[in-house]
Design a protein around this motif. Structure first.
Motif, short mmCIF file in Angstrom:
data_model
loop_
_atom_site.label_atom_id
_atom_site.label_comp_id
_atom_site.label_asym_id
_atom_site.label_seq_id
_atom_site.Cartn_x
_atom_site.Cartn_y
_atom_site.Cartn_z
N GLY A 1 -46.98 122.91 -52.43
CA GLY A 1 -48.18 123.74 -52.37
C GLY A 1 -47.92 125.19 -52.74
N SER B 1 -48.05 126.96 -55.56
CA SER B 1 -49.05 127.63 -56.39
C SER B 1 -50.34 127.89 -55.63
N SER B 2 -50.82 126.87 -54.91
CA SER B 2 -52.07 127.01 -54.16
C SER B 2 -51.96 128.10 -53.11
N LYS C 1 -51.66 131.69 -54.70
CA LYS C 1 -52.95 132.20 -55.19
C LYS C 1 -53.77 132.81 -54.05
N GLU D 1 -54.36 115.90 -56.32
CA GLU D 1 -54.58 116.98 -57.28
C GLU D 1 -54.77 116.44 -58.69
N VAL E 1 -53.56 124.71 -46.74
CA VAL E 1 -53.21 125.80 -47.64
C VAL E 1 -53.50 127.14 -46.97
#
Length: 221
Positions: A12, A14-15, A18, A156, A204
């Motif tokens: 996770g 990248s999620s 961000k 995903e 997340v």
């Protein structure tokens, strides 16, 4: 400010990065997208993943540009934004293969460091805290169980319309984990001063909040 998030595929990174970037006003740098872009070119050129010499021969023909459009990172290959084409499972394996080639890592190193030199960043990848940003103020090694990571990646990919099965994703993920952590150049391992964060049972948002808390604690120290 520099925040480095490393860890295996499907953790996770990248999620989470961000969300942290948006909340802290940082520039998000998805380094994996750079390797995926090289991998995409190599595959399209008909070069086998095991052909290191063939991969190196491709580099003079690759021009990668990172642009930030509406707050999001876009990676252009020879002037073309590849979008989600670099997220295909086969490209994941190509990304792992090209990342083990020293010439490829050198080819992308300056691109990554130049972005960090000009901006306050949160950067995720496999060797950010150990190689790319060894002096980052915050280093986190994000991980989760194999099954949790494979479930996330399967969902995903399916959400993007790709026909993938959990068992195949899990097998390929374990193969990539092994390749990434055992390569001779910049193996995907935690930096000695990184904080280990297992988010197997975290959302997340919860993971992002944990990263922000660690960052703020470091800044206040």
């Amino acid at each position: 400010m520099q925040i480095a998030i490393d860890g295996p595929s499907g953790a996770g990174k990248s999620s989470v990065a961000k969300v942290v970037a948006a909340k802290m006003g940082l520039v998000y740098v998805d380094t994996g997208a750079l390797y995926r872009t090289v991998g995409y070119y190599v595959r399209e050129a008909g070069v086998a993943r095991e052909d290191a010499a063939g991969i190196v021969a491709c580099l003079p023909h690759i021009e990668i540009e990172v642009r930030y459009e509406n707050g999001a990172q876009h990676v252009y290959l020879n002037g073309e934004d590849l979008g989600d084409r670099i997220r295909e499972p086969e490209i994941s394996m190509y990304a792992s293969a090209v990342s083990a080639v020293p010439d490829v890592r050198g080819f992308l190193l300056d691109t990554q460091r130049n972005i960090a030199a000009k901006n306050s960043v949160i950067m995720d990848g496999r060797d950010i805290g150990t190689v790319i940003l060894p002096n980052a103020e915050v280093k986190i090694f994000l991980t989760a169980s194999d099954e949790a990571r494979a479930r996330r990646r399967t969902s995903e990919l399916q959400a993007k319309g790709l026909d993938v099965k959990f068992e195949d994703v899990l097998r390929e993920m374990r193969e990539r984990d092994h390749n990434d952590s055992h390569r001779e150049i910049a193996p995907a391992i935690a930096a000695k001063d990184a904080v280990l964060l297992d988010n197997s049972n975290m959302t997340v948002e919860e993971t992002a909040n944990a990263v922000i808390a660690l960052a703020r604690k470091t800044l206040e120290a």
